[in-house]
Enzyme design. Structure first.
Site, mmCIF file in Angstrom:
data_model
loop_
_atom_site.group_PDB
_atom_site.id
_atom_site.type_symbol
_atom_site.label_atom_id
_atom_site.label_comp_id
_atom_site.label_asym_id
_atom_site.label_seq_id
_atom_site.Cartn_x
_atom_site.Cartn_y
_atom_site.Cartn_z
ATOM 1 N N GLY A 90 0.803 -1.225 0.000
ATOM 2 C CA GLY A 90 0.000 0.000 0.000
ATOM 3 C C GLY A 90 0.831 1.268 0.000
ATOM 4 N N ASP A 111 10.578 -7.054 -1.905
ATOM 5 C CA ASP A 111 9.315 -7.654 -1.426
ATOM 6 C C ASP A 111 9.307 -9.131 -1.775
ATOM 7 O OD1 ASP A 111 6.580 -8.270 -0.723
ATOM 8 O OD2 ASP A 111 6.220 -6.120 -0.784
ATOM 9 N N SER A 118 -6.843 -9.117 -3.244
ATOM 10 C CA SER A 118 -7.267 -8.213 -2.163
ATOM 11 C C SER A 118 -6.281 -7.068 -1.935
ATOM 12 C CB SER A 118 -7.441 -8.999 -0.859
ATOM 13 O OG SER A 118 -6.171 -9.445 -0.407
ATOM 14 N N ASN A 119 -5.173 -7.052 -2.679
ATOM 15 C CA ASN A 119 -4.206 -5.951 -2.569
ATOM 16 C C ASN A 119 -4.576 -4.780 -3.475
ATOM 17 O OD1 ASN A 119 -1.417 -8.281 -2.587
ATOM 18 N ND2 ASN A 119 -2.510 -7.465 -0.843
ATOM 19 N N LEU A 120 -5.347 -5.061 -4.529
ATOM 20 C CA LEU A 120 -5.439 -4.087 -5.626
ATOM 21 C C LEU A 120 -6.193 -2.801 -5.273
ATOM 22 C CD1 LEU A 120 -5.920 -6.402 -8.748
ATOM 23 C CD2 LEU A 120 -3.823 -5.560 -7.717
ATOM 24 N N ARG A 122 -5.618 -0.877 -2.976
ATOM 25 C CA ARG A 122 -4.691 0.143 -2.485
ATOM 26 C C ARG A 122 -3.284 0.023 -3.066
ATOM 27 N NH1 ARG A 122 -4.514 -3.933 1.182
ATOM 28 N NH2 ARG A 122 -2.639 -4.295 2.401
ATOM 29 N N ASP A 179 5.013 -3.466 6.907
ATOM 30 C CA ASP A 179 3.835 -3.489 7.770
ATOM 31 C C ASP A 179 4.062 -4.292 9.039
ATOM 32 O OD1 ASP A 179 4.169 -5.916 6.579
ATOM 33 O OD2 ASP A 179 2.095 -6.185 5.968
ATOM 34 N N ASN A 180 5.312 -4.463 9.438
ATOM 35 C CA ASN A 180 5.502 -5.279 10.646
ATOM 36 C C ASN A 180 6.651 -4.756 11.494
ATOM 37 O OD1 ASN A 180 8.043 -7.010 9.898
ATOM 38 N ND2 ASN A 180 6.750 -6.903 8.074
ATOM 39 N N CYS A 237 -3.052 -4.590 8.351
ATOM 40 C CA CYS A 237 -4.178 -4.257 7.454
ATOM 41 C C CYS A 237 -5.126 -5.437 7.285
ATOM 42 C CB CYS A 237 -3.666 -3.833 6.092
ATOM 43 S SG CYS A 237 -2.790 -2.284 6.139
ATOM 44 N N CYS A 407 -12.880 -16.360 15.100
ATOM 45 C CA CYS A 407 -12.747 -15.007 14.560
ATOM 46 C C CYS A 407 -12.338 -15.205 13.101
ATOM 47 C CB CYS A 407 -11.715 -14.198 15.343
ATOM 48 S SG CYS A 407 -10.051 -14.817 15.195
HETATM 49 N N1 LIG Z 1 10.998 -7.908 5.732
HETATM 50 C C1 LIG Z 1 10.364 -7.727 4.585
HETATM 51 N N2 LIG Z 1 10.992 -7.968 3.409
HETATM 52 C C2 LIG Z 1 10.360 -7.786 2.233
HETATM 53 N N3 LIG Z 1 9.095 -7.337 2.124
HETATM 54 C C3 LIG Z 1 8.426 -7.087 3.260
HETATM 55 C C4 LIG Z 1 9.004 -7.277 4.542
HETATM 56 N N4 LIG Z 1 8.089 -6.950 5.483
HETATM 57 C C5 LIG Z 1 6.984 -6.578 4.817
HETATM 58 N N5 LIG Z 1 7.163 -6.664 3.484
HETATM 59 C C6 LIG Z 1 6.201 -6.326 2.423
HETATM 60 O O1 LIG Z 1 5.674 -5.041 2.695
HETATM 61 C C7 LIG Z 1 4.398 -4.944 2.075
HETATM 62 C C8 LIG Z 1 3.464 -4.216 3.000
HETATM 63 O O2 LIG Z 1 2.289 -4.025 2.295
HETATM 64 P P1 LIG Z 1 0.895 -3.798 2.963
HETATM 65 O O3 LIG Z 1 1.076 -3.138 4.276
HETATM 66 O O4 LIG Z 1 0.041 -3.074 1.995
HETATM 67 O O5 LIG Z 1 0.359 -5.255 3.330
HETATM 68 P P2 LIG Z 1 0.172 -6.650 2.563
HETATM 69 O O6 LIG Z 1 0.950 -7.631 3.356
HETATM 70 O O7 LIG Z 1 0.429 -6.579 1.113
HETATM 71 O O8 LIG Z 1 -1.398 -6.846 2.635
HETATM 72 P P3 LIG Z 1 -2.389 -7.674 3.506
HETATM 73 O O9 LIG Z 1 -1.928 -7.507 4.939
HETATM 74 O O10 LIG Z 1 -3.690 -7.047 3.231
HETATM 75 O O11 LIG Z 1 -2.279 -9.066 2.996
HETATM 76 C C9 LIG Z 1 3.946 -6.349 1.729
HETATM 77 O O12 LIG Z 1 3.922 -6.503 0.333
HETATM 78 C C10 LIG Z 1 4.985 -7.241 2.404
HETATM 79 O O13 LIG Z 1 5.237 -8.417 1.660
#
Ligand SMILES: Nc1ncnc2c1ncn2[C@@H]1O[C@H](COP(=O)(O)OP(=O)(O)OP(=O)(O)O)[C@@H](O)[C@H]1O
Ligand SMILES: [Zn+2]
Length: 448
Positions: A90, A111, A118-120, A122, A179-180, A237, A407
């Site tokens: 996103g 990545d 479900s990604n598209l 955003r 996102d983590n 997300c 859940c």
């Molecule tokens: N350590 C990492 N190395 C490479 N890519 C990462 C790492 N941590 C996160 N990502 C990437 O960062 C992106 C974050 O995207 P976003 O927050 O939109 O969530 P998403 O994982 O694509 O979606 P959803 O949670 O809805 O499945 C993701 O494509 C994820 O694969």
């Protein structure tokens, strides 16, 4: 009998050793890949400097070039700068589109994940045709189709402690679009160790945040958050939802901030003020933006302080209690005996085992779909509504029977089981939640 057991033990340890060696081979192959990639003959490190813009570039960037803030000097700086975008989701989507469009000379994209339908809504750099394709490659293709002069390097892997210091030092500016929590600390530490500014964004539900770490003598992420939050308190997300335009706004601002750092405008920006600032975006409020002052760099920070205790990358999965690929690593807070698989729950239904099914999703999710006969209390209200659960059990003549908790993905349900047990209600978690139910029991069940 005893011999049989001994043989079993030997087999197990051989199997474990085999697994360990397999993992080691995979690890070495991965490192080798990165090495090959960074040594590939087409890619010259560092990015070769360009003295003059071509006529084609002057035509292409005309509208940007005539800005006094940019000019030929700024455009050449963009051309001679390499930026690393970690995450092509996103936030990464608008970042890549705007950095590529603006004429950044080299963009690296990391990545490991594949584009999902479900990604598209955003992740606007990807298309329906790209579903199933690795996101780094899909994003790289899109950038190339916007600006074929931009050199794009796709790293289709998880950025982790084993490869971050092979990749990050090669770039001038790093953008965190992940996102983590584990990757946030990893990127922070790697950027401090490599001396790179880190433009960091986050977006969830209707809210977003933006700040720049390790820039202009300012703080790093650890100066502000020395220890990670408990894993069960972190929402992503997939769990919390997100409106597509929210990461769109934050990603655009991250691209803007990286461009400003590159062309030397960021020193006058609010994000580089002393003390530095965190921008908070509330998409649902009328004011939209506010800023808060951040603390200064901490002299005793574990990584950027005067006497750092972290001088090389650590194990961030262990440090944060959860990895980067959280989709593959569901939360595990309960013992096996407190959990049942979806197939076993289906059997309970067939056998008419007395029980009550409690669904702890938010109302908006419960409205989308639910299993018949379920009783609904969102996790957030559960502690206050324990008496409602007890009354419902009584009114269904089920006092003393198990409560099975469900859940969406099987994380909140575990926390709910804990709450119920603490209040004297016997409960079991349905492993993997409705997602697994839809996958393994009822393919017709709608999943979101
Ligand atoms: N350590 C990492 N190395 C490479 N890519 C990462 C790492 N941590 C996160 N990502 C990437 O960062 C992106 C974050 O995207 P976003 O927050 O939109 O969530 P998403 O994982 O694509 O979606 P959803 O949670 O809805 O499945 C993701 O494509 C994820 O694969
Ligand atoms: Zn610090």
């Amino acid at each position: 009998m005893r011999e049989g057991r001994a043989q079993f033990k030997v087999n197990m340890s051989l199997q474990e050793e085999n697994e360990r060696l397999k993992r080691r081979i995979e690890e070495l192959e991965r490192q080798n890949n990165i090495f090959e990639q960074s040594r590939s003959p087409e890619v010259v490190w560092p990015l070769p400097a360009v003295e003059q813009l071509s006529n084609a570039e002057i035509k292409r960037f005309g509208r940007q070039l005539i800005l006094p803030d940019v000019g030929i000097t700024g455009q050449k700086k963009l051309r001679n700068t390499s930026m690393l975008v970690v995450g092509a989701g996103g936030l990464g989507s608008p970042i890549c589109l705007y950095l590529g469009g603006a004429g950044v000379g080299r963009i690296g994209i990391v990545d490991h994940d594949e584009v999902d339908i479900s990604n598209l809504h955003r992740q606007v750099i990807h298309t329906e045709n790209g579903v199933g394709v690795n996101k780094a490659h899909s994003a790289a293709e899109s950038i190339r189709s916007i600006n074929s002069h931009c050199e794009v390097i796709a790293y289709d892997k998880v950025l982790d402690s084993s490869n971050a210091m092979d990749i990050i030092p090669n770039y001038d500016i790093v953008l965190d679009a992940t996102d983590n929590v584990a990757t946030r600390y990893l990127l922070n530490d790697a950027c401090v160790l490599a001396g790179k500014p880190l433009v960091s964004g986050s977006a969830l539900r209707m809210e977003g945040q933006l700040t720049t770490y390790n820039y202009n003598g300012g703080p790093c992420y650890r100066c502000l958050y020395p220890t990670p939050p408990p894993p069960e308190t972190v929402t992503n997300c997939a769990d919390g939802g997100v409106l597509g335009a929210i990461p769109g706004v934050i990603g655009c601002l991250q691209a803007l901030q990286a461009i400003k750092i590159c062309i030397g405008l960021a020193d006058t920006s609010f994000l580089a003020r002393d003390p530095p600032t965190l921008l908070i975006f509330s998409g649902a409020s009328s004011t939209l933006f506010r800023t808060i002052k951040l603390r200064k760099r901490k002299e005793d920070c574990a990584v950027c302080g005067e006497n750092p205790s972290i001088t090389e990358l650590i194990d961030y999965v262990q440090f944060c209690g959860r990895g980067a690929t959280d989709k593959d690593e569901p939360l595990k807070v309960l013992e096996e005996q407190d959990r049942i698989m979806v197939e076993a729950y289906q059997q309970c239904l067939t056998d008419k085992t007395p029980h009550m099914l409690l669904d702890v999703r938010e109302p908006v999710q419960y409205e989308i779909c639910q299993l018949p006969g379920s009783y609904h209390i969102p996790l957030k209200q559960l502690k206050k509504r324990i008496d409602d659960v007890k009354q419902e059990l009584e009114s269904r003549n089920l006092a003393g029977s198990d409560v099975y908790v469900i859940c969406r993905l099987g994380n909140d349900s575990q926390l709910a089981v804990r709450i119920l047990e603490e209040n004297g209600i016997s409960a079991k978690d349905i492993v993997g939640g409705l997602y697994e139910w839809a996958n393994r029991v009822d393919k017709e069940f709608p999943m979101y």
